[in-house]
Design a protein around this motif. Structure first.
Motif, short mmCIF file in Angstrom:
data_model
loop_
_atom_site.label_atom_id
_atom_site.label_comp_id
_atom_site.label_asym_id
_atom_site.label_seq_id
_atom_site.Cartn_x
_atom_site.Cartn_y
_atom_site.Cartn_z
N VAL D 236 0.82 -1.23 0.00
CA VAL D 236 0.00 0.00 0.00
C VAL D 236 0.84 1.27 0.00
CG1 VAL D 236 -1.97 -1.09 1.14
CG2 VAL D 236 -0.19 0.01 2.53
N TYR D 237 2.10 1.16 0.38
CA TYR D 237 2.96 2.34 0.48
C TYR D 237 3.71 2.62 -0.83
CZ TYR D 237 5.92 -1.65 1.52
OH TYR D 237 6.53 -2.88 1.48
N GLY D 238 3.52 1.81 -1.84
CA GLY D 238 4.16 2.08 -3.13
C GLY D 238 5.00 0.92 -3.60
N TYR D 239 5.71 1.16 -4.66
CA TYR D 239 6.50 0.15 -5.35
C TYR D 239 7.71 -0.19 -4.49
CZ TYR D 239 7.98 -1.93 -9.85
OH TYR D 239 8.32 -2.77 -10.88
N ASP D 240 7.83 -1.46 -4.09
CA ASP D 240 8.90 -1.84 -3.16
C ASP D 240 9.86 -2.77 -3.87
OD1 ASP D 240 10.44 -2.38 -0.96
OD2 ASP D 240 8.77 -2.93 0.35
N GLN D 241 11.03 -2.26 -4.17
CA GLN D 241 11.97 -2.97 -5.03
C GLN D 241 13.37 -2.89 -4.41
OE1 GLN D 241 11.25 -3.93 -8.76
NE2 GLN D 241 9.41 -4.33 -7.59
N ARG D 242 13.72 -3.94 -3.70
CA ARG D 242 15.00 -3.92 -3.01
C ARG D 242 15.78 -5.21 -3.26
NH1 ARG D 242 13.12 -3.78 2.70
NH2 ARG D 242 11.06 -4.13 1.82
N VAL D 243 17.09 -5.11 -3.16
CA VAL D 243 17.93 -6.29 -3.31
C VAL D 243 19.01 -6.24 -2.25
CG1 VAL D 243 19.73 -7.33 -4.74
CG2 VAL D 243 17.57 -6.69 -5.77
N GLU D 244 19.37 -7.40 -1.76
CA GLU D 244 20.50 -7.49 -0.82
C GLU D 244 21.34 -8.69 -1.24
OE1 GLU D 244 19.36 -7.43 3.30
OE2 GLU D 244 21.12 -8.56 3.94
N VAL D 245 22.63 -8.49 -1.33
CA VAL D 245 23.53 -9.61 -1.55
C VAL D 245 24.52 -9.66 -0.39
CG1 VAL D 245 25.19 -10.74 -3.08
CG2 VAL D 245 23.30 -9.41 -4.05
N PHE D 246 24.54 -10.79 0.26
CA PHE D 246 25.41 -11.00 1.41
C PHE D 246 26.52 -11.96 0.98
CE2 PHE D 246 26.53 -13.88 4.92
CZ PHE D 246 27.02 -12.97 5.85
N GLY D 247 27.75 -11.56 1.23
CA GLY D 247 28.86 -12.41 0.79
C GLY D 247 29.90 -12.62 1.86
N SER D 248 30.93 -13.34 1.47
CA SER D 248 31.97 -13.72 2.45
C SER D 248 32.73 -12.50 2.96
CB SER D 248 32.95 -14.70 1.81
OG SER D 248 33.50 -14.15 0.62
N ALA D 249 32.72 -11.40 2.23
CA ALA D 249 33.48 -10.23 2.66
C ALA D 249 32.61 -9.01 2.93
CB ALA D 249 34.55 -9.88 1.63
N GLY D 250 31.28 -9.18 2.89
CA GLY D 250 30.43 -8.03 3.18
C GLY D 250 29.04 -8.18 2.60
N CYS D 251 28.34 -7.09 2.55
CA CYS D 251 26.93 -7.12 2.17
C CYS D 251 26.59 -5.82 1.45
CB CYS D 251 26.09 -7.23 3.45
SG CYS D 251 24.32 -7.43 3.20
N ILE D 252 25.79 -5.91 0.41
CA ILE D 252 25.27 -4.70 -0.22
C ILE D 252 23.77 -4.77 -0.24
CG2 ILE D 252 25.58 -5.64 -2.57
CD1 ILE D 252 25.97 -2.68 -3.48
N GLN D 253 23.13 -3.67 0.10
CA GLN D 253 21.67 -3.63 0.01
C GLN D 253 21.26 -2.29 -0.59
OE1 GLN D 253 21.61 -3.52 4.88
NE2 GLN D 253 19.66 -3.58 3.87
N ILE D 254 20.18 -2.32 -1.31
CA ILE D 254 19.67 -1.06 -1.86
C ILE D 254 18.29 -0.77 -1.29
CG2 ILE D 254 21.00 -1.04 -4.00
CD1 ILE D 254 18.41 -2.12 -5.36
#
Lengths: 336, 336, 336, 336
Positions: D236-254
């Motif tokens: 209901v709050y809008g378009y929800d488009q996120r990705v997270e990649v967790f790896g052996s040396a860290g993590c990225i999320q948007i």
């Protein structure tokens, strides 16, 4: 759809920027551009954009009876005479900021505009930025109550070359003038008093040219609010453009724009990419939108959203800031 | 572990706060407290904390040969004579801020401290806050280069009662004094000049008491940096305590603390809970840590991390700000 | 205030943690601790905390008629017999998680608790965390409507030593069990089906011990919601503990706790310090609060906020997850 | 600059979107569009964009020898025959997703493409999104090490109408197919096994059509990583488009994109405006960029950045997910 025929005087960086936006507008046509230096590169650029005529004489723009509106993007010292001549020719005018480094001359230009009944819009593009507009809307809506404190951060990523500094009119007239306009825009009130502190902390060469590179300017507004602007010619992390308005019922603040929302966590830290680096990138959409607004004002016969008085008031604040810095004391605008 | 025996003079809100932290320290023992009004409620409070003695006479604290250190948490006007007497008795001293509303008296107190060779720590608790400490450490590390701009936001959630305002010494001495200390702490440089703007925007009653409730104070530092502090007695959304230091190699800013990290998205907006509401909540850990640091200075025979000179300098800046506001001009510290 | 007399069985890391919190509670008194290995270091620790008695025999705790409540912090395999014996002795019981690695034994323990009418609280400390509680409260309030998706991220900063892994009961029973409880807590519904994927991506030694170090576990709840938990034994950036609940009227998500709010911008990036590194740091306040809640349940004669059934259900989900991983298929809880 | 002559088959919402971007490209020219329903509204739209020809017969597009490239934006069931015919005519092809709801047919189309040596790009526009690209670049750079966990959140603001659902191919083929492609894109590895859970939690009408509106799909990748995608037809709050990649040396999320960065603090809460509401708004730039990339591939004679195999693999994962949901068990891709 009939197209508004437009001429552009001065096609350096900013003139080209406007041309690029205007050729994509369905209701506009860039019929002619003029520049003191018509190079082969310029001819090619015009051809690629489909601009049919190019001239070394601005009079070819102003005296073309088909032209309805002109963009004045030439050097600042030419703005006032060009506005006067364009107004006389009945052209609507978009003029880059500042109109003049001497606000008395700006007053003269505004009289010509008034006398000939043409529209004048001035280039305070930040008023069209998604973030700053949101601040203005929020204040106007009354959601945060009466404004008490206006805080503006405005820092460039790197100082301009010495040649530019020399003719720039100084930090207040060249750079902070956008912030003076923004202060009026979000406070919705006129500035009455200015106190400016300045320093040369980035490059001694800037000081040798009689200018400063770092400043804190405080403001008193007619509605009782207080304001402060901090400027730097060099924020190594990128273009830093933030505003905060604190009021009786709350506070709104805007953060910088980044080119993505990624957050990266490593064993050392959590980090994200720097803010957008420069004004062309940060204000790309705002430039497009100010042009759309100008075209619409012409089409509808209405008012321009940023007019000559807005330019005049920002220039007066810049003049007061300059005097405050020179005399080491707060300066009232009515003293000018 | 031998315990440092402590007496507390004045057990109002802040005295009780310190007592509460000290009784939980393994190397401290609160042996006695004194207060002008020894109520039944106070007796009960002392009993619950296991404080064995309570007196209406501060001399019972100062003249007890077993007491090694005293906390002076009584009214501001009593601080200087109590410091003098405590120093004479060879007690180490923790004194709440400000030491005095008249920095000349503070100088007198510091002489007594020096003469008797006791330690003095003053209550600038924010220096122990996790966020502000991080700013200081970052600046000290050189990571953001030379400081150019220091910006402090300091807003209370609600104004104190009129009775408090009346004896508070005014916004600069009572409230902004923490920010003046913070400015010195994070800039790592002394303030040389102050210009203060003030307004009564929240409650006319504050103006009738000769005080202001909103202020913007600009600073010039010995190292060339510029600074600005904005204060308000009422931020409806809670305690607003932020600092930003901008330097030649970068910028550090701290956001407020919140009681949780939750973000809630609904069809109307994305929101989070307000910042922590008041200083007791926000600075709980900082108060504990300043006490630990004082005990450690005593135990190790070292320096206190915030000494009498820190109090003196903040008071001098407050005095300059007050004069600047009265006279409508920038005031140099050397004028005082 | 009469103090609740407490004995602690097992004073390793977690037993000491509880002791440290309990000695600071005004309404509790740690009268005795027992441990299989009473070392000099342990004696010294007890002395510093003012714990008067220490024994190598847990029966000295359970058979002391003055003791009202016991903390069972010994090895997992001892939990069930200790609960049975403690219940028989009429002691209220706080038992660390899991109660047992075999939920059938847990059922036996719960029967003893029920039969003897004592209170049992189990160590799901995260229910008392400021962030997770906020999620639960938000869901309960109906603000985000009916829960549709429950997402839990739970990653440790570094894997435990092989010796610990060997007796840990495996990732699901040792680590994810907290997340299974959290899933029930925030969804406010029982889990009906589990599908678990596991991998050995961090350390082959973990695989050689028959365990996994990385897992994604999906859940179906009785109320129709779906859930997913991702686990890793090693997040190099610190303790990663997040929850998101998405519902018909909105979404709530919590971010990690950091030790400060500072954001540093340099020419390379904008960064902040890593999340809090380990569970002792992140859940410090939650541990204190679960103990306060247990004491209050005893004092008021009420229910414990996390009871034996909560332990049982989490263990059943862990058992289902283990079987799902082994058999490569979704497993219904009713199959168990 | 010679312009690439383009024809568009099917000018519904997505066909018009591409046309709008292509007419602004300096190196492209939209020569003709076809649609089964050539309405007056369509004629007007084409006139405004300066598209000279419009036809009810797609063969007018495919058989025009001047046309170098075609955009296939018609109904999904027409994609495969149109690709075959276009390939035969030697046209380069941009085809919207999915190529087919039956991946066996997609294989047939890819054979035609291969045989005739034309370029094929498929419409996975999200690969061109600033945020998702940043994730991919980060993983590729090795900064977060080997990927262990891939997490994708993909939620629409509102379900499509029943008429659309009916012919959509279902949530996996219609909506999650973008996420299946994204999973391959950021993991840089092929999916080997799928387990899908689905539910009807938003609208029973969707269930009556044999579809689901909520899903959690877990993935196993060839490189050992695990993945999970959660989908909802209504956030209901809008378009929800996120990705997270967790790896052996860290993590990225948007995080999501918002239309501004404003944060408003009031006495009730701190809030910001909702995320961008729909895919046209969120992915506006990504659509422009995928078209630029396609034109560049044609101009340079190189590879398209998203090719037919990318479409095929995503369709195979969607087919496996559908089967998994139907059979209530994990499904290996090799089973298909």
């Amino acid at each position: 759809m009939t197209k508004i025929k437009i001429g552009i005087i001065g096609v350096g960086r900013i003139g080209k920027l406007h041309a690029g936006h205007l050729v994509r507008q369905p209701n506009a046509e860039v019929s002619i551009v003029s520049d003191v230096a018509v190079t082969e590169e310029l001819r090619q650029w015009a051809a690629e954009l489909g601009i049919p005529r190019i001239s070394a004489d601005y009079r070819d723009v102003l005296r073309d009876p088909d032209i309805q509106a002109v963009y004045i993007c030439s050097s600042t010292h030419t703005h006032v005479p060009l506005i006067e001549e364009a107004a006389e020719q009945g052209k609507h005018i978009f003029c880059e900021k500042p109109v003049s480094m001497d606000y008395v001359q700006t007053e003269r230009a505004l009289e010509a505009v008034k006398k000939h009944g043409v529209l004048l819009q001035t280039g305070f593009n930040r008023r069209f930025d998604h973030n700053f507009k949101r601040v203005r809307d929020c204040v106007q809506s009354g959601q945060i109550g009466d404004p008490h404190l206006i805080k503006i951060t405005s820092r460039d990523p790197a100082p301009p070359p010495a040649d530019y500094i020399r003719v720039s009119g100084g930090l207040f007239m060249d750079m902070a003038i956008h912030d003076f306009d923004m202060a009026r825009f979000v406070a919705n009130s006129e500035v009455q008093e200015v106190y400016a502190q300045g320093a040369v902390l980035i490059d001694p060469a800037i000081g040798e040219l009689g200018d400063i590179d770092t400043a804190i300017t405080t403001l008193k507004f007619a509605n009782g609010a207080l304001g402060v602007i901090d400027n730097s010619r060099q924020a190594v992390y990128g273009y830093d453009q933030r505003v905060e308005v604190f009021g009786s019922a709350g506070c709104i603040q805007i953060a910088n724009d980044h080119s993505n929302t990624a957050e990266i966590s490593t064993k050392d830290a959590v980090f994200r990419d720097n803010p957008k680096y420069f004004f062309l990138e940060r204000y790309e959409q705002a430039y497009a939108d100010e042009n759309r607004a100008f075209l619409q004002a012409i089409a509808s016969g209405g008012q321009t959203p940023v007019d000559g008085n807005d330019a005049l008031q920002a220039e007066r604040i810049a003049a007061a800031a300059k005097r405050s810095l020179q005399e080491g004391r707060p300066v009232k605008l009515e003293e000018l």
